[in-house]
Design a protein around this motif. Structure first.
Motif, PDB file in Angstrom:
ATOM      1  N   VAL A  21       0.781  -1.257  -0.145  1.00  0.00           N
ATOM      2  CA  VAL A  21       0.046   0.110   0.000  1.00  0.00           C
ATOM      3  C   VAL A  21       0.753   1.453  -0.039  1.00  0.00           C
ATOM      4  O   VAL A  21       0.650   2.300  -0.638  1.00  0.00           O
ATOM      5  CB  VAL A  21      -0.840  -0.004   1.262  1.00  0.00           C
ATOM      6  CG1 VAL A  21      -1.685   1.238   1.562  1.00  0.00           C
ATOM      7  CG2 VAL A  21      -2.095  -1.157   1.199  1.00  0.00           C
ATOM      8  N   MET A  22       2.062   1.088   0.778  1.00  0.00           N
ATOM      9  CA  MET A  22       2.933   2.250   0.887  1.00  0.00           C
ATOM     10  C   MET A  22       3.397   2.785  -0.525  1.00  0.00           C
ATOM     11  O   MET A  22       3.453   3.748  -0.964  1.00  0.00           O
ATOM     12  CB  MET A  22       4.139   1.961   1.940  1.00  0.00           C
ATOM     13  CG  MET A  22       5.083   3.182   2.134  1.00  0.00           C
ATOM     14  SD  MET A  22       6.594   3.184   0.905  1.00  0.00           S
ATOM     15  CE  MET A  22       7.219   1.641   1.360  1.00  0.00           C
ATOM     16  N   ILE A  23       3.962   1.623  -0.970  1.00  0.00           N
ATOM     17  CA  ILE A  23       4.470   1.725  -2.505  1.00  0.00           C
ATOM     18  C   ILE A  23       3.555   2.501  -3.301  1.00  0.00           C
ATOM     19  O   ILE A  23       3.632   3.231  -4.310  1.00  0.00           O
ATOM     20  CB  ILE A  23       5.142   0.520  -2.951  1.00  0.00           C
ATOM     21  CG1 ILE A  23       6.540  -0.134  -2.131  1.00  0.00           C
ATOM     22  CG2 ILE A  23       5.641   0.607  -4.487  1.00  0.00           C
ATOM     23  CD1 ILE A  23       7.108  -1.190  -2.419  1.00  0.00           C
ATOM     24  N   LEU A  24       2.198   1.715  -3.406  1.00  0.00           N
ATOM     25  CA  LEU A  24       1.188   2.165  -4.467  1.00  0.00           C
ATOM     26  C   LEU A  24       0.883   3.624  -4.242  1.00  0.00           C
ATOM     27  O   LEU A  24       0.719   4.363  -5.334  1.00  0.00           O
ATOM     28  CB  LEU A  24      -0.037   1.317  -4.333  1.00  0.00           C
ATOM     29  CG  LEU A  24       0.270  -0.219  -4.933  1.00  0.00           C
ATOM     30  CD1 LEU A  24      -1.038  -1.032  -4.598  1.00  0.00           C
ATOM     31  CD2 LEU A  24       0.284  -0.127  -6.341  1.00  0.00           C
ATOM     32  N   HIS A  25       0.789   4.161  -2.978  1.00  0.00           N
ATOM     33  CA  HIS A  25       0.164   5.307  -2.736  1.00  0.00           C
ATOM     34  C   HIS A  25       1.444   6.257  -2.840  1.00  0.00           C
ATOM     35  O   HIS A  25       1.077   7.621  -3.164  1.00  0.00           O
ATOM     36  CB  HIS A  25      -0.475   5.231  -1.612  1.00  0.00           C
ATOM     37  CG  HIS A  25      -1.854   4.701  -1.714  1.00  0.00           C
ATOM     38  ND1 HIS A  25      -3.091   5.385  -2.121  1.00  0.00           N
ATOM     39  CD2 HIS A  25      -2.445   3.356  -1.393  1.00  0.00           C
ATOM     40  CE1 HIS A  25      -4.071   4.530  -2.104  1.00  0.00           C
ATOM     41  NE2 HIS A  25      -3.804   3.565  -1.839  1.00  0.00           N
ATOM     42  N   GLN A  26       2.574   6.056  -2.194  1.00  0.00           N
ATOM     43  CA  GLN A  26       3.670   7.029  -1.954  1.00  0.00           C
ATOM     44  C   GLN A  26       4.470   7.178  -3.174  1.00  0.00           C
ATOM     45  O   GLN A  26       5.198   8.221  -3.560  1.00  0.00           O
ATOM     46  CB  GLN A  26       4.464   6.800  -0.784  1.00  0.00           C
ATOM     47  CG  GLN A  26       3.398   6.683   0.547  1.00  0.00           C
ATOM     48  CD  GLN A  26       2.903   8.088   1.020  1.00  0.00           C
ATOM     49  OE1 GLN A  26       3.445   9.123   0.866  1.00  0.00           O
ATOM     50  NE2 GLN A  26       1.528   7.723   1.257  1.00  0.00           N
ATOM     51  N   GLN A  27       4.752   6.036  -3.891  1.00  0.00           N
ATOM     52  CA  GLN A  27       5.714   6.099  -4.929  1.00  0.00           C
ATOM     53  C   GLN A  27       4.715   6.134  -6.358  1.00  0.00           C
ATOM     54  O   GLN A  27       5.171   6.964  -7.167  1.00  0.00           O
ATOM     55  CB  GLN A  27       6.289   4.627  -4.974  1.00  0.00           C
ATOM     56  CG  GLN A  27       7.280   4.775  -3.755  1.00  0.00           C
ATOM     57  CD  GLN A  27       8.321   5.831  -3.652  1.00  0.00           C
ATOM     58  OE1 GLN A  27       8.607   6.138  -4.643  1.00  0.00           O
ATOM     59  NE2 GLN A  27       8.425   6.096  -2.264  1.00  0.00           N
TER      60      GLN A  27
END
Length: 507
Positions: A21-27
């Protein structure tokens, strides 16, 4: 698989979902257009700090749980650390997803995972943390919880109601499951206790009977050893007496030869002959009495040997009974193995709930295997004891035959001594009547010499027979010692079985 190990795997999956989720939304700015339409845009640096704090705490708690598991798979802190790791991972998923409502479903996923631990306390802890997270976040940083500042409080209360309801449902399920497990464990323990008590009762009866048998064998061996020692002492005394008699007879032969050679002094010879005849008569009577006593000792020895043979036969029967009891123990061990196998199958069908029962079934199987080995050892010892008993019976029959032969020799010796006594008395009467009977005395002395030669020969033969009997007595002593050693081994086995029964009763 260990419950904590599976929870670490599930927690790792939750953390991996958090990272995704972090990679999808932050990156990759996943759903960025949707968030611009319905949510806030850029966030304050404090919001970012809190978001990454949740992320870091979840990662640290996962690492901590892994370290604790490697040190001790059943560490007391593992459930708490795993619960906190899952809870903060869910908070981080919501925060990294910019508070989107769809990510709130991770809460129910985490509660389901925590319910696997079977602890009401962990469910309550996670629920409290989620409640504090929602209410504190709503008032302090609503962007991380709801994704916007204008989220209605009533909607948040709906979240809280479903959170509490889910937690309550999990708590009820855990309580019911724990109660069912306790009841099942109690029933299983009762069955195992009854089965173990039954096996211990049979085992203790066998051990008691084995100890009694060993004690009786010890007593019988002691009596046999005492009897054989007494017989050996009697034979030694008999051999000494025969040596004295041979010496006396040789002396009498010399004197009788002197009497025949010196017939000139008839009167003096008659007096000396009378004295010598009386001396010989007394020795003959003493010899006859000694032979009678020896004969009685042989009869007692024969009776003792018969008693020993009966004792050995009784010992053989008792060993056979022990063998039968060992076979019964084998049967009980096989039945116990079957019960353990059935229990393992049922535990496998029960899945994770039957893991504890499977361990107990494995221990019962190991106990049955140990009982089987002990029973086989008893059978081997019983077979060896029966073989030795048969050998001893054969030796006893040989000894009885030799004692019967010795008794026959003693009867012949007694008849000979009676004849010696009669001849000596006749010689004394002839010497007393008249010196004119010197010729008759001479003839009688020659006949006496011949008798003395014969008696000496018989006594020497008896000495050889006594030596043979002495050798047999030594062999009997050695055989009784071997029997005593076997009895000691049997007694040691029974003591070991008593200790095993005590350990099983205390287990």
């Amino acid at each position: 698989m260990n419950k904590h190990k599976l929870m670490i795997i599930l927690t790792s999956l939750t953390v991996m979902l958090m990272i995704t989720v972090m990679i999808l939304h932050q990156q990759f700015h996943f759903l960025a257009d949707y968030q611009l339409m319905h949510h806030e845009g850029k966030h304050h640096w404090s919001i970012e700090l809190i978001r990454w704090s949740f992320f870091s705490i979840a990662m640290l708690l996962l690492a901590m749980s892994t370290i604790l598991y490697k040190r001790n798979p059943n560490h007391d802190m593992l459930p708490t650390v795993l619960t906190l790791s899952n809870t903060f991972a869910s908070m981080a998923i919501i925060a990294m997803g910019n508070g989107m409502v769809e990510y709130h479903f991770s809460i129910f996923m985490v509660l389901a995972m925590i319910a696997f631990l079977g602890s009401v306390r962990m469910i309550v802890l996670s629920t409290i943390l989620f409640a504090v997270h929602h209410f504190a976040g709503y008032f302090l940083f609503p962007e991380l919880i709801c994704g916007t500042h204008d989220y209605h409080f009533r909607l948040l209360m709906i979240h809280a109601v479903f959170l509490i309801s889910t937690s309550a449902a999990n708590i009820v399920l855990i309580v019911q499951r724990n109660q069912a497990i306790k009841e099942e464990e109690h029933t299983r323990q009762q069955l195992l206790t009854e089965e173990r008590q039954s096996i211990l009762t049979v085992f203790e009866r066998t051990v008691t009977h084995l100890q009694q048998t060993a004690q009786e064998l010890v007593s019988s061996s002691a009596k046999s050893h005492e009897s054989i020692e007494h017989t050996r002492e009697s034979i030694t005394n008999l051999s000494t007496t025969m040596d004295l008699q041979v010496h006396d007879l040789e002396s009498s032969e010399q004197k009788m030869m002197a009497l025949s050679a010196d017939l000139a002094n008839v009167t003096q010879l008659a007096v000396e002959g009378q004295q010598k005849a009386q001396y010989v008569s007394e020795n003959a009577m003493n010899g006859q009495q000694l032979i009678g006593n020896t004969q009685q000792q042989f009869k007692k020895s024969t009776a003792s040997v018969h008693e020993l043979a009966l004792t050995i036969e009784t010992y053989q029967q008792q060993v056979q009974q022990i063998d039968q009891l060992a076979q019964k123990i084998n049967g009980i061990a096989r039945q116990t193995k079957l019960l353990a196998l059935n229990a393992s199958i049922e535990a496998s069908r029960a899945g994770a709930h039957g893991a504890g029962f499977a361990v107990v079934a494995s221990e019962v199987s190991a106990l049955a295997e140990a009982s089987d080995k002990i029973a086989l050892s008893i059978q081997q010892q019983s077979t060896t004891s029966i073989t030795h008993a048969k050998q001893m019976l054969g030796d006893m029959q040989t000894v009885v035959s030799q004692l019967n032969d010795s008794d026959a020799y003693m009867n012949d010796s007694e008849m000979t001594f009676k004849q010696i006594t009669q001849d000596t008395l006749s010689t004394t009467e002839l010497l007393t009547q008249s010196a004119s009977y010197s010729l008759k005395v001479d003839e009688t002395s020659k006949a006496t010499l011949e008798n003395l030669y014969r008696i000496t020969s018989l006594l020497k033969e008896n000495q050889q027979t006594t030596a043979v009997i002495m050798n047999q007595a030594e062999q009997q002593v050695s055989s009784v010692k071997n029997t005593a050693e076997l009895v000691h081994v049997l007694h040691q086995i029974s003591s070991d079985m008593v200790q095993t029964a005590e350990k099983l009763r205390k287990a």
